[in-house]
Design a protein around this motif. Structure first.
Motif, short mmCIF file in Angstrom:
data_model
loop_
_atom_site.label_atom_id
_atom_site.label_comp_id
_atom_site.label_asym_id
_atom_site.label_seq_id
_atom_site.Cartn_x
_atom_site.Cartn_y
_atom_site.Cartn_z
N GLN A 1 -1.62 3.14 -0.29
CA GLN A 1 -2.84 2.42 0.06
C GLN A 1 -4.05 3.35 0.08
OE1 GLN A 1 -3.81 0.26 3.99
NE2 GLN A 1 -1.66 -0.01 3.60
N SER B 1 -4.81 8.19 12.81
CA SER B 1 -3.47 7.83 13.30
C SER B 1 -3.24 6.33 13.15
CB SER B 1 -3.29 8.25 14.76
OG SER B 1 -4.08 7.42 15.60
N GLY C 1 0.18 -2.26 10.91
CA GLY C 1 0.87 -1.38 11.85
C GLY C 1 2.33 -1.73 12.02
N LYS D 1 -4.53 -2.01 16.83
CA LYS D 1 -3.24 -1.67 17.42
C LYS D 1 -3.13 -0.15 17.57
CE LYS D 1 1.60 -3.01 16.65
NZ LYS D 1 2.38 -1.86 16.27
N SER E 1 -2.89 2.66 11.16
CA SER E 1 -2.47 2.18 9.85
C SER E 1 -3.74 1.78 9.07
CB SER E 1 -1.55 0.97 10.00
OG SER E 1 -2.28 -0.15 10.41
N GLY E 2 -3.60 1.64 7.73
CA GLY E 2 -4.77 1.35 6.90
C GLY E 2 -5.54 0.13 7.36
N GLY E 3 -4.83 -0.96 7.62
CA GLY E 3 -5.48 -2.21 8.02
C GLY E 3 -6.20 -2.05 9.35
N ASN E 4 -5.61 -1.28 10.27
CA ASN E 4 -6.25 -1.08 11.57
C ASN E 4 -7.51 -0.22 11.45
OD1 ASN E 4 -4.86 -2.45 13.90
ND2 ASN E 4 -3.09 -1.54 12.88
N SER F 1 4.09 1.07 5.46
CA SER F 1 3.72 2.31 4.74
C SER F 1 4.59 3.46 5.21
CB SER F 1 2.25 2.66 4.98
OG SER F 1 1.44 1.61 4.52
#
Ligand SMILES: Nc1ncnc2c1ncn2[C@@H]1O[C@H](COP(=O)(O)OP(=O)(O)OP(=O)(O)O)[C@@H](O)[C@H]1O
Length: 489
Positions: free
Chosen positions: A90, A387, A44, A377, A389-392, A48
């Motif tokens: 990603q 909405s 986040g 996050k 981020s990929g990791g979240n 990206s």
């Protein structure tokens, strides 16, 4: 390392918000010609989003982009394409219902007329051969039929193909997240070679080793801002982690497997499947690694275990409920139209009932608790999952599995895109939950993660070919097991 010849692309004062979230805040960044910029930051942080601005897929609220000697308020996708900017995002962007060759043609409108499929097929096959010698991907394969690792290989090779014009910049957003160590090395070595021809690269990764070994320059993002940048020699793994996290976990960059002495507990999963190699046993409270080159049957094994928990399966028995953490979150993980909270709660519906109906209060408590534990996050867990981020998003899938009462947790290369501090927290949670009696079956493409496993089974061509324990769990041990099987075959 290449010496700077000029600047390929530069951004100044770039900002972008999504509602209340300030994803980018006045970012200045220059990418030199023929060099690799390593871009790091927690989940986040805005990496990206910044790359989407460069690729023309997002319009910045403010800021300027200098490209090919011209200043732009924004770049369009067409302009980026014309000027030789390519992106491997990603969330992979291949069309699943088309073949590898057809997907390649999309990027090359100049390939047309009679035999266009064959020409596009030759172009992508040649690039796959250059980057990933020994790959087994056919240009006629339909993308939906490929594993996530192979889809990632196709997307990467496609980004480097050229039919007219020249390549200027290739953005690689976590390009190795689904690749095994050998394939990842092939890509990164190829990338270093490509820099010599003047192409610039941005490499986004949560693996500090990759960033430090393969970049010329490093930029660190935190909360939408650039907090540090400079030549690679100025940074170490520890200093990067500290810059990203603000020193939250300065002493937690490396961890050794705890020498856990355990009693022989009850068997949770037993597999003795005909034609599938060595027998497999996972006991209550064990963390079992599934290793070997990616795509050698590890995911299929997890799926069979999942099915065996619900219906009889020849040669496989599972005691207790199972939950699954998908690594291919786009295809198997998120419910894209649902909120973050609904995505977390969906595996725990029986526990969330109040009589016949679901209790909104219980659902909120569960998602709040696990959202906090996983450090998701987001302004609100009622926001849409996409909405995040990929990791979240990946953290939400972990929260979904761990918040259940399942005795067995199956993890299919689950840390894809998760930042280093969260990974360390999740490793802790896995160890705690295992100590509480849960069993984990953990397929990973990262060797370091095998360090957290009590035992490891090595897969090759859909069969279990080795079992490693304790000090045997090393990269050499895993490769040695695969090699032994080849000799025996
Ligand atoms: N389409 C969107 N709608 C709402 N918020 C968004 C959207 N895209 C990104 N964001 C938010 O912008 C912030 C930055 O996200 P971004 O995807 O750029 O992070 P990142 O550094 O790439 O993270 P990761 O390492 O997890 O991929 C996050 O808070 C994210 O939730």
């Amino acid at each position: 390392m290449a010496s700077p010849q000029g600047t390929a692309v530069s951004l100044s004062g770039v900002s972008r918000s999504f509602g209340a979230v300030r994803a980018l805040s006045g970012v200045d960044l220059a990418i030199p010609e023929g060099q690799c910029l390593g871009l790091v930051g927690h989940n986040g942080a805005g990496k990206s989003t910044l790359m989407h601005v460069l690729a023309g897929t997002l319009r910045p609220d403010t800021g300027q982009i200098a490209l090919a000697g011209e200043q732009h308020d924004r770049i369009t996708v067409n302009l980026a394409q014309r000027l030789g900017i390519r992106c491997v995002f990603q969330e992979l962007s291949l069309c699943p219902n088309l073949t590898v060759a057809e997907n390649t043609r999309i990027l090359h409108p100049s390939i047309r007329g009679f035999g266009w499929r064959r020409k596009a097929g030759r172009l992508i096959a040649a690039m796959l051969d250059r980057i990933f010698p020994g790959h087994d991907i056919s240009p006629d394969a339909v993308v939906a039929d490929l594993s996530i690792g192979r889809r990632q290989m196709v997307e990467i090779a496609r980004a480097f193909t050229v039919s007219q014009g020249a390549l200027r910049l290739v953005i690689l957003d976590e390009p190795t997240s689904s690749l095994d160590a050998t394939t990842a090395r092939q890509l990164l070595d190829f990338m270093r070679g490509a820099l010599k021809s003047g192409v610039s690269c941005v490499l986004i990764s949560h693996m500090m080793g990759e960033i430090l070994n393969y970049s010329d320059l490093i930029a660190v993002m935190k909360n939408g801002q650039l907090v540090a940048s400079g030549p690679v020699g100025q940074f170490s793994s520890e200093s990067l982690v500290e810059l990203m996290s603000g020193g939250e976990h300065p002493d937690r960059t490396a961890r050794q497997r705890a020498a856990r002495v355990r009693a022989e507990t009850a068997i949770s999963v037993r597999a003795e499947e005909p034609g599938r190699g060595l027998p497999f046993i996972a006991r209550q409270g064990e963390v079992i690694g599934l290793a070997g080159l990616s795509g050698h049957g590890q995911t299929d094994f997890l799926v069979r275990v999942f099915e065996a928990a619900r219906a009889r399966h020849p040669g496989l028995s599972v005691s207790g409920d199972v939950s699954f953490v998908a690594g291919d979150r786009q295809a198997d993980g998120v419910f894209p139209l649902w909120s973050i909270a609904d995505n977390i709660g969906v595996a725990s519906l029986p526990a969330l009932r109040n009589g016949l109906l679901l209790s909104p209060g219980k659902e909120k408590d569960l998602s709040d608790r696990w959202g906090r534990t996983m450090g998701i996050k987001a302004p609100s867990l009622k926001d849409e999952i996409l909405s995040l981020s990929g990791g979240n998003q990946q953290k939400a899938l972990f929260a979904r599995a761990l918040s259940t009462r399942s005795a067995v947790v199956l993890m299919d290369d689950p840390m894809r895109g998760v930042d280093i501090n969260t990974k360390l927290d999740v490793y802790d949670i896995i160890a705690q939950e295992a100590a509480g009696g849960r069993t984990f079956l953990w397929y990973t493409t990262e060797f370091e993660e095998l360090e957290y496993c009590d035992r490891v089974y090595v897969f090759q061509n859909g069969r279990i070919v080795g079992e490693l324990e304790g000090e045997q769990i090393t990269e050499a041990g895993v490769i040695g097991s695969s090699f032994k099987d080849k000799e025996a075959a």
